[in-house]
Design an enzyme around this catalytic site. Structure first.
Site, short mmCIF file in Angstrom:
data_model
loop_
_atom_site.label_atom_id
_atom_site.label_comp_id
_atom_site.label_asym_id
_atom_site.label_seq_id
_atom_site.Cartn_x
_atom_site.Cartn_y
_atom_site.Cartn_z
N GLU A 94 46.92 12.56 17.21
CA GLU A 94 46.30 12.96 18.35
C GLU A 94 46.38 14.43 19.06
O GLU A 94 47.51 14.96 18.40
CB GLU A 94 46.43 12.05 19.62
CG GLU A 94 45.82 10.82 19.46
CD GLU A 94 46.48 9.58 20.53
OE1 GLU A 94 45.72 8.46 20.42
OE2 GLU A 94 46.97 10.17 21.58
N ASP B 31 53.87 14.74 27.30
CA ASP B 31 54.90 14.15 28.28
C ASP B 31 56.14 14.12 27.26
O ASP B 31 57.28 14.26 27.71
CB ASP B 31 54.48 12.62 28.58
CG ASP B 31 53.92 11.97 27.35
OD1 ASP B 31 53.89 12.34 26.20
OD2 ASP B 31 53.52 10.85 27.64
N THR B 32 56.14 14.10 25.89
CA THR B 32 57.47 14.05 25.04
C THR B 32 58.12 15.43 25.04
O THR B 32 59.24 15.49 24.91
CB THR B 32 56.87 13.62 23.78
OG1 THR B 32 56.03 14.61 23.14
CG2 THR B 32 56.33 12.53 23.44
N GLU C 44 50.11 15.47 18.11
CA GLU C 44 50.97 14.30 17.39
C GLU C 44 50.82 14.15 15.97
O GLU C 44 49.63 14.03 15.66
CB GLU C 44 50.77 13.17 18.12
CG GLU C 44 51.17 13.36 19.76
CD GLU C 44 50.67 11.93 20.58
OE1 GLU C 44 51.34 11.16 20.33
OE2 GLU C 44 49.74 11.98 21.54
N ARG D 68 56.49 5.93 35.09
CA ARG D 68 57.60 6.73 34.99
C ARG D 68 57.70 7.71 36.47
O ARG D 68 56.90 8.20 36.95
CB ARG D 68 56.95 8.01 34.11
CG ARG D 68 57.47 8.01 32.59
CD ARG D 68 57.34 9.16 31.92
NE ARG D 68 56.30 10.11 31.98
CZ ARG D 68 55.06 10.06 31.26
NH1 ARG D 68 55.02 9.19 30.13
NH2 ARG D 68 53.96 10.57 31.38
N SER E 202 45.39 7.10 29.29
CA SER E 202 46.52 8.05 29.45
C SER E 202 47.75 7.01 29.32
O SER E 202 47.59 5.91 29.85
CB SER E 202 46.42 8.92 30.60
OG SER E 202 46.48 8.21 31.76
N GLY F 8 49.14 5.26 27.53
CA GLY F 8 49.03 3.95 26.44
C GLY F 8 48.25 2.91 27.18
O GLY F 8 48.42 1.70 26.65
#
Length: 389
Positions: free
Chosen positions: A271, A278-279, A259, A358, A152, A154
């Protein structure tokens, strides 16, 4: 206590926190679970449980203890066989046990998209050792992307530009993967014009879509997002068609983050996450109903509006730069006072930090997405994380 639904939330990060708020506004009772205490969603839930989602016995015990109407995963790393058993016993797993099993690993959902549904994807191969990584890179060519099939934010992802970088990329992927499978996907590097997330809601009355969200990533993790992203009508229609095929195949109700890459107007599936994305945190300010509101409504069988709209908005992340368990924040007044548009800030209240974690997000609405991006980035830069000794 009277409530409309009893929800067991598996994973209690910032996305889970916002989902809990949305679900509780609709009268739900939420038990938030995560591997560490005082996770963001636990701070706003009715009850909490601390255990690893990969511990099958503890996961099964939590389901048995709380007898939820809905089990709602917020993370990928879960003993999905336990969810399948719970679903077979009559528990409603969101969106479905099959969806959680397929999307827990990039290889499974990619195989469904490419082989079973015939969607356009990048060239890819799987590898479980360095020799297979090398063979995969020969298939995809250089540059290529190497990433764990399960991770997750990245983690474990590298861009490889020559054969000499393959070994270190393989080792980095293995060291940062989740779960217990040492397997990676070697993927063609797509020189895309832009990438988008299409929030897709499967609900009792059909499938609905939010306006596309553009985003920018670093280290495989999102840094900023904006909505609506500029796309041609044909590209939007193509993305919606592919997203509909995937979510209908996965089944169940809920919001999916799908995505895509876009190259010369052609849309390529990348994906999918069977949960808020999150985006999609930009929807906290861009839409009247956030992605979390829509997820809660779809899960609970409540109506979804026929047309979802977004005003020009953006989000920008607030990142930590070190490991610490003694945190405080400064600069909120300055951030919220950023000129040029309407600004909001969300602090996630995570109990610890690490580099690039984050910790919050700045949100902005303006006359255009370009202006909103600039304002959100400016606001995020004014929030300072201070660390104790």
């Amino acid at each position: 206590m009277a409530f409309t639904a009893r929800i067991l939330l598996l994973g209690s990060g910032e996305l889970g926190r916002e989902f809990v708020i949305s679900a509780k506004r609709l009268g739900a009772y939420v038990v938030a679970c995560d591997a560490y205490a005082d996770a963001p969603a636990m701070q706003v839930s009715d009850e909490c449980e601390v255990f690893s989602m990969l511990d099958g016995e503890k996961l099964r015990a939590a389901i048995d203890k709380h007898q939820p109407d809905f089990v709602v995963p917020e993370v990928e790393a879960i003993r999905t066989e336990v969810l399948a058993q719970a679903e077979a016993a009559g528990v409603n797993v969101v969106p479905s046990a099959r969806a959680t099993q397929l999307t827990m690993n990039r290889d499974a959902i990619r195989d469904v998209a490419a082989d079973e549904l015939g969607l356009r994807t990048s060239i890819y191969a799987y590898a479980e050792n360095l020799a297979e990584v090398s063979a995969g890179a020969e298939k995809t060519g250089f540059p290529c992307i190497i990433k764990p099939v399960m991770s997750s934010s990245g983690k474990g992802q590298s861009t490889v530009r020559s054969a000499g970088e393959l070994e270190s990329a393989w080792e980095y992927a293995v060291a940062n993967m989740r779960g217990d499978r040492s397997r990676v996907i070697v993927e063609q590097f797509v020189d895309f014009d832009y990438e988008i997330t299409l929030l897709t809601i499967r609900h009792k009355d059909g499938v609905s879509f939010c306006p596309p969200i553009g985003h920018r990533q670093e280290r495989g993790d999102y840094q900023e997002s904006w909505q609506p992203a500029v796309m041609s009508d044909a590209a939007i229609a193509s993305a919606q068609d592919m997203a509909r095929k995937v979510v209908d195949d996965l089944g169940g109700y809920g919001l999916f983050g799908v995505e895509f890459f876009v190259v010369d107007g052609e849309v390529i599936f990348s994906e999918l996450s069977p949960r808020p994305h999150d985006t999609g945190m930009v929807t906290l300010i861009s839409q009247n109903l956030t992605e979390f509101d829509l997820h809660a409504r779809a899960i609970m069988g409540l109506p979804i509006p026929g047309k979802l709209l977004a005003r020009p908005s953006a989000s920008a992340v607030i990142l930590a730069d070190r490991d610490s368990d003694d945190l405080s924040y400064a600069g909120l007044a300055e951030a919220l006072g950023t000129q040029g548009g309407t600004v909001d800030v969300r602090i996630f209240s995570k109990p610890t930090s690490r580099p690039y974690r984050r910790m919050g997000v700045a949100l902005a609405v303006a006359g255009s997405t370009d202006d909103a991006r600039r304002i959100a980035a400016d606001a995020a830069g004014k929030v300072n994380i201070t660390y104790g000794e």
